[in-house]
Scaffold this motif. Sequence first.
Motif, PDB file in Angstrom:
ATOM      1  N   LYS A  90       0.826  -1.208   0.000  1.00 30.08           N
ATOM      2  CA  LYS A  90       0.000   0.000   0.000  1.00 30.08           C
ATOM      3  C   LYS A  90       0.859   1.256   0.000  1.00 30.08           C
ATOM      4  CE  LYS A  90      -4.134  -1.794   2.232  1.00 30.08           C
ATOM      5  NZ  LYS A  90      -5.043  -1.668   3.361  1.00 30.08           N
ATOM      6  N   THR A  91       1.930   1.263   0.716  1.00 24.69           N
ATOM      7  CA  THR A  91       2.826   2.415   0.782  1.00 24.69           C
ATOM      8  C   THR A  91       3.488   2.641  -0.579  1.00 24.69           C
ATOM      9  OG1 THR A  91       3.269   1.877   3.096  1.00 24.69           O
ATOM     10  CG2 THR A  91       4.756   3.420   2.042  1.00 24.69           C
ATOM     11  N   LYS A 103       0.876   4.109  -2.925  1.00 26.12           N
ATOM     12  CA  LYS A 103       0.583   5.503  -2.589  1.00 26.12           C
ATOM     13  C   LYS A 103       1.699   6.418  -3.088  1.00 26.12           C
ATOM     14  CE  LYS A 103      -2.326   4.840   1.477  1.00 26.12           C
ATOM     15  NZ  LYS A 103      -2.420   5.022   2.920  1.00 26.12           N
TER      16      LYS A 103
END
Length: 123
Positions: free
Chosen positions: A4-5, A8
């Motif tokens: 997810k990081t 993003k």
Amino acid sequence: MSWKTIVKRSLATALCLALLGGFSSLTWAKKNTAEKNAITHSQPTESTESVKAIDINQSNKVSINNATAEELAQKLNGIGKQKAKAIVEYREKYGAFNTIENILEVQGIGPAFLEKNKNKLML
């Protein structure tokens, strides 16, 4: 680093690049338009004297494809009403002249006539 990081950060980077790319395109477009306007305004325009000279030259010419017999007889050297009428009749019978030299196909019109009037004739 989690998945997810990474996503993003990738999206944030892509967004920044898209925004910067948009601004640079806008900047380029404005610069290009400004340069184009500068070039357009710096080009010299024809003076009214040269335009008048062109108009005078055109008024001395006669169109062998459009002129009436009277106009031909008035504006051309060495031609009377009969030869002018012959030019118009030839044009009506066979269609418009493709070249100025085609006027030699009209009976009674010879090379001497063409030589005297070449600078006055146009299609």
